[in-house]
Design a protein around this motif. Sequence first.
Motif, PDB file in Angstrom:
ATOM      1  N   LEU A 203       0.826  -1.209   0.000  1.00  0.00           N
ATOM      2  CA  LEU A 203       0.000   0.000   0.000  1.00  0.00           C
ATOM      3  C   LEU A 203       0.857   1.255   0.000  1.00  0.00           C
ATOM      4  N   THR A 204       2.040   1.193   0.644  1.00  0.00           N
ATOM      5  CA  THR A 204       2.877   2.392   0.745  1.00  0.00           C
ATOM      6  C   THR A 204       4.000   2.418  -0.287  1.00  0.00           C
ATOM      7  N   GLY A 205       3.968   1.487  -1.243  1.00  0.00           N
ATOM      8  CA  GLY A 205       4.929   1.577  -2.343  1.00  0.00           C
ATOM      9  C   GLY A 205       6.313   1.047  -2.045  1.00  0.00           C
ATOM     10  N   VAL A 206       6.486   0.413  -0.879  1.00  0.00           N
ATOM     11  CA  VAL A 206       7.797  -0.172  -0.582  1.00  0.00           C
ATOM     12  C   VAL A 206       8.031  -1.358  -1.512  1.00  0.00           C
ATOM     13  N   TYR A 207       6.992  -2.189  -1.676  1.00  0.00           N
ATOM     14  CA  TYR A 207       7.012  -3.247  -2.687  1.00  0.00           C
ATOM     15  C   TYR A 207       6.054  -2.866  -3.802  1.00  0.00           C
ATOM     16  N   LYS A 208       6.384  -3.297  -5.016  1.00  0.00           N
ATOM     17  CA  LYS A 208       5.461  -3.097  -6.139  1.00  0.00           C
ATOM     18  C   LYS A 208       4.751  -4.428  -6.395  1.00  0.00           C
ATOM     19  N   PRO A 209       3.443  -4.392  -6.511  1.00  0.00           N
ATOM     20  CA  PRO A 209       2.705  -5.649  -6.693  1.00  0.00           C
ATOM     21  C   PRO A 209       2.932  -6.248  -8.083  1.00  0.00           C
ATOM     22  N   ASN A 210       2.811  -7.581  -8.169  1.00  0.00           N
ATOM     23  CA  ASN A 210       2.875  -8.239  -9.472  1.00  0.00           C
ATOM     24  C   ASN A 210       1.581  -8.006 -10.246  1.00  0.00           C
ATOM     25  N   GLU A 211       0.503  -7.993  -9.490  1.00  0.00           N
ATOM     26  CA  GLU A 211      -0.807  -7.792 -10.118  1.00  0.00           C
ATOM     27  C   GLU A 211      -1.663  -6.974  -9.184  1.00  0.00           C
ATOM     28  N   GLY A 212      -2.753  -6.487  -9.731  1.00  0.00           N
ATOM     29  CA  GLY A 212      -3.717  -5.820  -8.876  1.00  0.00           C
ATOM     30  C   GLY A 212      -3.639  -4.315  -8.964  1.00  0.00           C
ATOM     31  N   ILE A 213      -4.590  -3.672  -8.315  1.00  0.00           N
ATOM     32  CA  ILE A 213      -4.679  -2.227  -8.415  1.00  0.00           C
ATOM     33  C   ILE A 213      -5.061  -1.645  -7.047  1.00  0.00           C
ATOM     34  N   ILE A 214      -4.443  -0.526  -6.729  1.00  0.00           N
ATOM     35  CA  ILE A 214      -4.759   0.169  -5.480  1.00  0.00           C
ATOM     36  C   ILE A 214      -5.263   1.556  -5.843  1.00  0.00           C
ATOM     37  N   ARG A 215      -6.432   1.903  -5.325  1.00  0.00           N
ATOM     38  CA  ARG A 215      -6.962   3.240  -5.608  1.00  0.00           C
ATOM     39  C   ARG A 215      -7.232   3.978  -4.309  1.00  0.00           C
ATOM     40  N   LEU A 216      -6.770   5.217  -4.277  1.00  0.00           N
ATOM     41  CA  LEU A 216      -7.088   6.080  -3.146  1.00  0.00           C
ATOM     42  C   LEU A 216      -7.991   7.182  -3.678  1.00  0.00           C
ATOM     43  N   GLU A 217      -9.187   7.246  -3.181  1.00  0.00           N
ATOM     44  CA  GLU A 217     -10.203   8.201  -3.669  1.00  0.00           C
ATOM     45  C   GLU A 217     -10.335   8.121  -5.186  1.00  0.00           C
ATOM     46  N   GLY A 218     -10.291   6.908  -5.709  1.00  0.00           N
ATOM     47  CA  GLY A 218     -10.458   6.712  -7.143  1.00  0.00           C
ATOM     48  C   GLY A 218      -9.204   6.917  -7.963  1.00  0.00           C
ATOM     49  N   GLN A 219      -8.163   7.470  -7.333  1.00  0.00           N
ATOM     50  CA  GLN A 219      -6.918   7.752  -8.062  1.00  0.00           C
ATOM     51  C   GLN A 219      -6.007   6.521  -7.967  1.00  0.00           C
ATOM     52  N   ASP A 220      -5.492   6.091  -9.101  1.00  0.00           N
ATOM     53  CA  ASP A 220      -4.637   4.897  -9.115  1.00  0.00           C
ATOM     54  C   ASP A 220      -3.263   5.234  -8.540  1.00  0.00           C
ATOM     55  N   ILE A 221      -2.876   4.543  -7.464  1.00  0.00           N
ATOM     56  CA  ILE A 221      -1.569   4.812  -6.856  1.00  0.00           C
ATOM     57  C   ILE A 221      -0.714   3.549  -6.848  1.00  0.00           C
ATOM     58  N   THR A 222      -1.070   2.584  -7.688  1.00  0.00           N
ATOM     59  CA  THR A 222      -0.476   1.248  -7.605  1.00  0.00           C
ATOM     60  C   THR A 222       1.047   1.228  -7.687  1.00  0.00           C
ATOM     61  N   ARG A 223       1.591   1.889  -8.690  1.00  0.00           N
ATOM     62  CA  ARG A 223       3.039   1.777  -8.859  1.00  0.00           C
ATOM     63  C   ARG A 223       3.798   3.060  -8.508  1.00  0.00           C
TER      64      ARG A 223
END
Lengths: 252, 353
Positions: free
Chosen positions: A49-69
């Motif tokens: 969630l905090t970007g220390v690791y980058k996910p292989n798959e999936g999506i993280i949205r904060l207030e609709g904004q994509d913050i995944t990578r």
Amino acid sequence: MALLEVNNLCISFGGLRAVDDFNLSIEKGELYGLIGPNGAGKTTVFNLLTGVYKPNEGIIRLEGQDITRKSTIEINHAGIARTFQNIRLFKNMSVMDNVKVGLNERFKYSTLEGILHLGKYSKVEKEMDAEAEKLLKVFDLDKEKDILASNLPYGKQRKLEIARAMATNPKLLLLDEPAAGMNPNETKELMDTIALVRREFDMTILLIEHDMKLVSGICEKLTVLNFGRVLCQGETKAVLSDPEVIKAYLGE
Amino acid sequence: MKLTMNKKTKDNLITYGIVVVAFAVFQLLAVTGNLSSHMKGLLVPMTYYAVIAVALNLCVGILGELSIGHCGFMCIGAFTSAFFSKVTEESLPTAPRFILAFVIGIAFAALFGFLIGIPVLRLKGDYLAIVTLAFGEIIKNVINAFYIGVDSKGVHFSLKNAMELGMEPDGQLIVNGAMGITGTPHNSSFTVGIIVLLLALFVVQNLVNSRDGRAIMAVRDNYIAAEATGINVTRYKMMAFIISAAIAGAAGVLFSHNITTLTASSQYFGYNASIMILVYVVLGGIGNIRGSVIAACILYLLPELLRGFNTYRMLIYSIVLIVMMIYSWSPKVLEWRKRTLGNINFPWKKQRA
């Protein structure tokens, strides 16, 4: 729209699927708990969630904004602040300065103004001081503001870490095992602090915890992780009485 | 907060005060003829070693990155400014030329701080120390191979020898390989040195008490937490490193304008010299800017003052080093200092030991 929306999050380390198909949805103002046995992948989720690791798959949205990578810094600027399982303060800096580092990105003047102590320097520094003192007062740390962070008692160090996170003015606060290493009194005080943060700042909180008393006492919703997968999700009471969850924690 | 602000300001003022008082005392001694010419010759070096100690303390104490190649930046400042001064010696009056020499020396040292910082600041701890050490040596050795001359057609450059430059007969050879630059105007004086030292102190102490300074110290104390707090770690590391290199460059300008023949020799710019400055910083107290100045002055003058003791000179010098180390770092002594001397030191420094 949920404040935090996580879909199908996966990460593998070598052959180990540390987090697999993780979904989470947190509404604004909720206090959400993430629990699970040791090694279940809770802290890994935080690191994703905090970007220390980058996910292989999936999506993280904060207030609709994509913050995944996004990087850790960008994610903080987007509005997620966190504390750490093993407290990470700026030990050789005063309590006040720890909080002022948290304010660093919100109150700005140029490097040149900083070196010459000219221009906006005095004005902005005063504003920072006022804001930092306000925060310290809320967390009852104002008497210790000139003490070195490393000289604070353990419970207050936790509080300071939360105060520093709050100084970045987040939309979502992540607490990684805030009660770890605390005695019952300190845990009680911590629960009050968390309640205070919600009340004062109307904050949405996601916390990892082992202390069941704390979890059942304050969390409204829970997600249980086991071996990197979501075991159970929902209202705290229902989750804690779920036979699968009891099995994961106590065995058969 | 008002109280601490005052305390920090007071702390800074004490540092400036010490420098000014020391300046007045030495000037008075010089004017009244109580200073031998040998001692007078030590005053300017004392100031530039104090300046570079302040620079290194910014890197080691405030940023928390061990650099043992800082003399390399001093070397760059020295050579670029000496080159400039030699070329413009006839065409520019002294004062503006010397000021421009400072600008050029500082700018080039900062530029190299930036270039070297890119690879170096990715490393941590021992590795960083080794690589900065190597860079310091590389700078010194590369400059040793330079031949640069100026004639009516412009600047000539060679890495082989002076003949290769192919200059017109009236051309002027400026950088002569390992023989360096000869005859740079002697513009450095004790007064200029003190002014540069005060400016360096002003920059570093003000930086420490600004938002950038706090961010730099946050990176030092815990870069993971700093990142999670939204601090751009790379940016602040780079900023501190560049400012540190720039100040070291200023020390180099003082150096080159105080010496007749400027050579990139190990004696001045080698790793021994860098280690010596690190000794000033460590014994003055890591992160304690004022301590660096005092330690640099004492430890620079001491071997010279001890000449009368002949063979025992280095023995006494090493004993002083040990005593200073105990004074700066021993917990018991720090406790005693806290009781008797009150709050003279940086608040966070005392607690470190």
